[in-house]
Design a protein around this motif. Structure first.
Motif, short mmCIF file in Angstrom:
data_model
loop_
_atom_site.label_atom_id
_atom_site.label_comp_id
_atom_site.label_asym_id
_atom_site.label_seq_id
_atom_site.Cartn_x
_atom_site.Cartn_y
_atom_site.Cartn_z
N ASP A 429 0.83 -1.20 0.00
CA ASP A 429 0.00 0.00 0.00
C ASP A 429 0.88 1.26 0.00
N ARG A 430 1.95 1.25 0.77
CA ARG A 430 2.88 2.39 0.73
C ARG A 430 3.46 2.56 -0.68
N LEU A 431 3.82 1.45 -1.27
CA LEU A 431 4.39 1.49 -2.61
C LEU A 431 3.38 2.05 -3.61
N ASP A 432 2.13 1.63 -3.50
CA ASP A 432 1.09 2.09 -4.41
C ASP A 432 0.88 3.59 -4.29
N GLN A 433 0.87 4.11 -3.06
CA GLN A 433 0.64 5.54 -2.86
C GLN A 433 1.78 6.38 -3.43
N ALA A 434 3.00 5.85 -3.40
CA ALA A 434 4.15 6.60 -3.91
C ALA A 434 4.33 6.46 -5.42
N LEU A 435 3.68 5.44 -5.98
CA LEU A 435 3.95 5.05 -7.37
C LEU A 435 3.78 6.21 -8.35
N THR A 436 2.64 6.86 -8.32
CA THR A 436 2.36 7.87 -9.33
C THR A 436 3.09 9.18 -9.07
N ASN A 465 -1.50 -9.88 -2.83
CA ASN A 465 -1.46 -10.00 -4.29
C ASN A 465 -2.11 -8.76 -4.89
N ALA A 466 -1.35 -8.01 -5.67
CA ALA A 466 -1.87 -6.79 -6.32
C ALA A 466 -2.12 -7.07 -7.80
N GLY A 467 -3.23 -7.75 -8.06
CA GLY A 467 -3.66 -7.97 -9.43
C GLY A 467 -2.83 -8.93 -10.24
N HIS A 468 -2.07 -9.81 -9.59
CA HIS A 468 -1.12 -10.69 -10.27
C HIS A 468 -1.68 -12.11 -10.32
N PRO A 469 -1.23 -12.94 -11.29
CA PRO A 469 -1.64 -14.35 -11.27
C PRO A 469 -1.25 -15.00 -9.94
N PRO A 470 -2.09 -15.90 -9.42
CA PRO A 470 -1.88 -16.42 -8.06
C PRO A 470 -0.68 -17.35 -7.96
N PRO A 471 -0.05 -17.41 -6.78
CA PRO A 471 1.04 -18.38 -6.56
C PRO A 471 0.49 -19.80 -6.69
N LEU A 472 1.37 -20.71 -7.02
CA LEU A 472 1.01 -22.14 -7.10
C LEU A 472 1.87 -22.90 -6.11
N ALA A 480 -1.20 -30.12 -6.31
CA ALA A 480 -0.96 -28.73 -6.70
C ALA A 480 -2.23 -27.91 -6.50
N SER A 481 -2.08 -26.73 -5.89
CA SER A 481 -3.24 -25.85 -5.67
C SER A 481 -2.78 -24.40 -5.73
N TYR A 482 -3.66 -23.55 -6.25
CA TYR A 482 -3.36 -22.12 -6.33
C TYR A 482 -3.73 -21.43 -5.02
N LEU A 483 -2.90 -20.48 -4.60
CA LEU A 483 -3.14 -19.69 -3.40
C LEU A 483 -3.88 -18.43 -3.82
N THR A 484 -5.21 -18.51 -3.80
CA THR A 484 -6.03 -17.44 -4.36
C THR A 484 -6.42 -16.38 -3.33
N ASP A 485 -6.10 -16.61 -2.05
CA ASP A 485 -6.42 -15.60 -1.05
C ASP A 485 -5.47 -14.40 -1.17
N GLY A 486 -5.80 -13.34 -0.45
CA GLY A 486 -4.93 -12.16 -0.42
C GLY A 486 -4.93 -11.36 -1.70
N HIS A 487 -5.97 -11.51 -2.53
CA HIS A 487 -5.97 -10.87 -3.85
C HIS A 487 -6.60 -9.49 -3.78
N GLY A 488 -5.90 -8.48 -4.28
CA GLY A 488 -6.41 -7.11 -4.32
C GLY A 488 -6.18 -6.49 -5.69
N ILE A 489 -6.46 -5.17 -5.79
CA ILE A 489 -6.35 -4.50 -7.07
C ILE A 489 -4.88 -4.22 -7.40
N LEU A 490 -4.62 -4.02 -8.69
CA LEU A 490 -3.26 -3.76 -9.13
C LEU A 490 -2.79 -2.37 -8.70
N LEU A 491 -1.51 -2.11 -8.87
CA LEU A 491 -0.92 -0.83 -8.48
C LEU A 491 -1.18 0.23 -9.54
N GLY A 492 -1.36 1.48 -9.07
CA GLY A 492 -1.46 2.59 -10.00
C GLY A 492 -2.87 3.00 -10.38
#
Length: 575
Positions: A429-436, A465-472, A480-492
């Motif tokens: 979140d800090r990174l996202d706020q500074a990005l632009t 996760n900021a809008g990225h394909p989920p970890p496996l 094998a299973s995808y870790l779909t939790d923790g998913h949020g919007i992308l940066l920017g």
């Protein structure tokens, strides 16, 4: 209005293809011309064709060329069985005719024309299996008739010359690979214009390299590698033809006698050896020039053909060399940009840290297309509280700016993660706020995670996760299973919504995969198909050593038509 401005292209063509091929070819021609697709439908027309036919482009494009234009001497529609042109473009072969009739859009009746067809595809033009160029003019401007021997000694008729230049433009502007451009140049001139072709190229340090010596033999083009390779330097004051061409001074007609005198330089001695080995009795040499510099020289030679080159041949070679020089310059600039971007990106990608008990492997593959060098990245580094940070991301864009933006993003992430002992979501979140405000990055996706051990020795992963394909996550037994939790919007995006965190236990001997979308996205296939393919192959390879697992997975899963760069970061917990 210029020919280029009035050239109309049928809708649906990729804009880059139109600009690089049909628009350039048609607008540059000095005769009336149109292009047809594999079905004989007109897809483009130039201004001269509009004038000669008295028909606007809008009334030509999209119509069947035979039905619209082909007539008999009385202006009646010509049966398809009597059409000499249609079989040519349906089969992709060149053809020509001297006295045929085209319909006109006014009341003057049918127009007597001479025409020539030449294929432009299929490789150079996407969206159509085959594209054919049709050039035509009225008999008043046709070449005068002559006997067979006189025709062989004359330069190409004007219509054939224009067709060759159009084909040269189409072939050379549709590649950004310098070696491929040279090969296409060879195919264009041998055996059509010469028995031999020699291409000498200058490097950025003005070193001369004889890139190709090729000869037409029994219908095939054969390279003579024994005559290729490094050449002596270009002398500053030599008056010999090749030396003058490599300095960009002039094009020249020459013959073996020119090089029988004592050589004034090492390059002249090599030219004497070339003439002796090839038995050329006549040659035409022209510089390969860009708008900025001399890139080399092209030599056409005749050994079996008895007629020597004439001044008209030299003028045609200069036109071809001019187009080849611009194509080579574009290819060099393109490849130079790719090399710079790849080098910068590889230097910016980090060395993985040594973490007791953990194995880590990372692979970065650039995009196949030189224009698609970009912002995929990964990172792993120790944190001030003893945990290990993991990150994989993708900056929007595929150019040097994206690669530079990736470096900014990664460095900022490292600074925030080291100085703030906070959950992963707050760091991002800090990174996202500074990005632009303090970077050149418009948008990006990423996963940021912390790896740490509990008191019982087990490994835990916490991430956002900021809008990225989920970890496996793949267990040692291949579950094998995808870790779909923790998913949020992308940066920017500028919308500061709370970002979720997630935590998972990593079983002993399990493998964690972080990757970018180039690994799973394929044209014509859904994202779910790509994710399922990755999961299936990762499970099948779970027992392999980590480095082998990573390399084999890339080989199996990366789509064959992938046009994006790829990051694959893998981590394995102790058994």
């Amino acid at each position: 209005m210029t020919g280029q401005e009035s050239t109309e292209i049928a809708s649906g063509w990729p804009s880059e293809t139109r600009d690089a091929t049909l628009s350039v070819v048609l607008a540059a021609l000095g005769t009336a011309a149109y292009a047809v697709d594999e079905q004989g439908c007109i897809i483009a027309v130039n201004a001269l064709a509009e004038q000669v036919l008295a028909l606007p482009a809008a009334d030509l494009v999209g119509h069947d060329a035979h039905d619209l234009l082909h007539r008999d001497a009385h202006g009646q529609p010509l049966p398809r069985t009597q059409c000499a042109m249609r079989p040519a473009f349906l089969s992709g072969h060149a053809a020509q005719a001297d006295r045929e009739w085209f319909a006109r859009g006014d009341a003057r009746g049918p127009l007597l024309v001479s025409w020539l067809t030449t294929p432009l595809g299929p490789r150079g033009l996407s969206g159509h299996e085959r594209v054919t160029l049709v050039l035509f003019h009225t008999p008043n401007s046709a070449e005068p008739a002559s006997g067979p021997s006189e025709q062989m000694a004359q330069p190409l008729p004007e219509l054939q010359r224009l067709a060759l230049l159009a084909e040269t433009t189409a072939q050379l502007t549709s590649t950004l690979d310098a070696d491929e451009a040279v090969q296409r140049l060879v195919a264009l001139v041998v055996p059509r214009l010469a028995d031999w072709v020699v291409v000498d190229l200058l490097s950025e340090r003005d070193e001369v390299w004889r890139a190709i010596v090729a000869h037409a033999e029994n219908g095939a083009v054969v390279q003579h590698e024994d005559l290729q390779g490094p050449m002596p330097p270009v002398p500053e004051h030599s008056s010999m033809p090749l030396s003058r061409a490599l300095r960009g001074v002039a094009s020249t007609l020459t013959n073996p006698e020119t090089y029988q005198q004592p050589p004034d330089s090492g390059i002249a001695a090599e030219q004497r050896r070339l003439f002796e080995a090839t038995r050329m009795h006549s040659a035409a040499i022209a510089p390969l020039r860009s708008t900025r510099e001399v890139l080399g020289a092209v030599t056409l030679g005749r050994s079996q053909t008895p007629q020597p080159f004439l001044p008209g041949d030299l003028a045609l070679l200069e036109d071809i060399a001019r187009r080849a020089g611009l194509a080579l310059d574009n290819a060099r600039l393109y490849q130079r940009q790719r090399a710079v971007a790849e080098t910068m990106q590889r230097h910016l990608l980090p060395q993985l840290p040594q973490v007791s008990g953990l194995q880590m492997t990372a692979r970065y593959l650039p995009a196949p297309d030189a224009s698609q060098v970009g912002g995929d990245w990964y990172d792993a580094f120790p944190l001030s509280d003893g945990a290990t940070a993991l990150a994989v991301g993708d900056v929007v864009g595929h150019d040097l700016d994206a690669a530079a933006g990736m470096a900014q993003l990664r460095n900022m992430l490292r600074a925030y993660a080291w100085s703030h002992q906070e959950p992963a979501s707050q760091i991002v979140d800090r990174l996202d706020q500074a990005l632009t405000h303090i970077t050149d990055v418009s948008m990006a996706t990423m996963i940021f995670a912390r790896m740490e051990t509990a008191d019982d020795g087990r490994w835990y992963l916490s991430w956002t996760n900021a809008g990225h394909p989920p970890p496996l996550l793949v267990t040692h037994d291949g579950l094998a299973s995808y870790l779909t939790d923790g998913h949020g919007i992308l940066l920017g995006t500028g919308t500061h919504q709370p970002r979720p965190d997630a935590t998972a236990l990593l079983p002993p001997g399990s493998t964690l995969l972080l990757y970018t979308d180039g690994l799973i996205e394929a044209s014509g296939h859904s994202l779910d198909e790509g994710l399922n393919r990755l999961r299936q192959h990762a499970a099948a390879l779970a027992h392999r050593p980590l480095a082998t697992f990573t390399d084999q997975l890339l080989r199996r899963v990366r789509p064959a038509d992938n046009d994006d760069d790829v990051v694959l970061f893998t981590l394995r917990t102790p058994p």
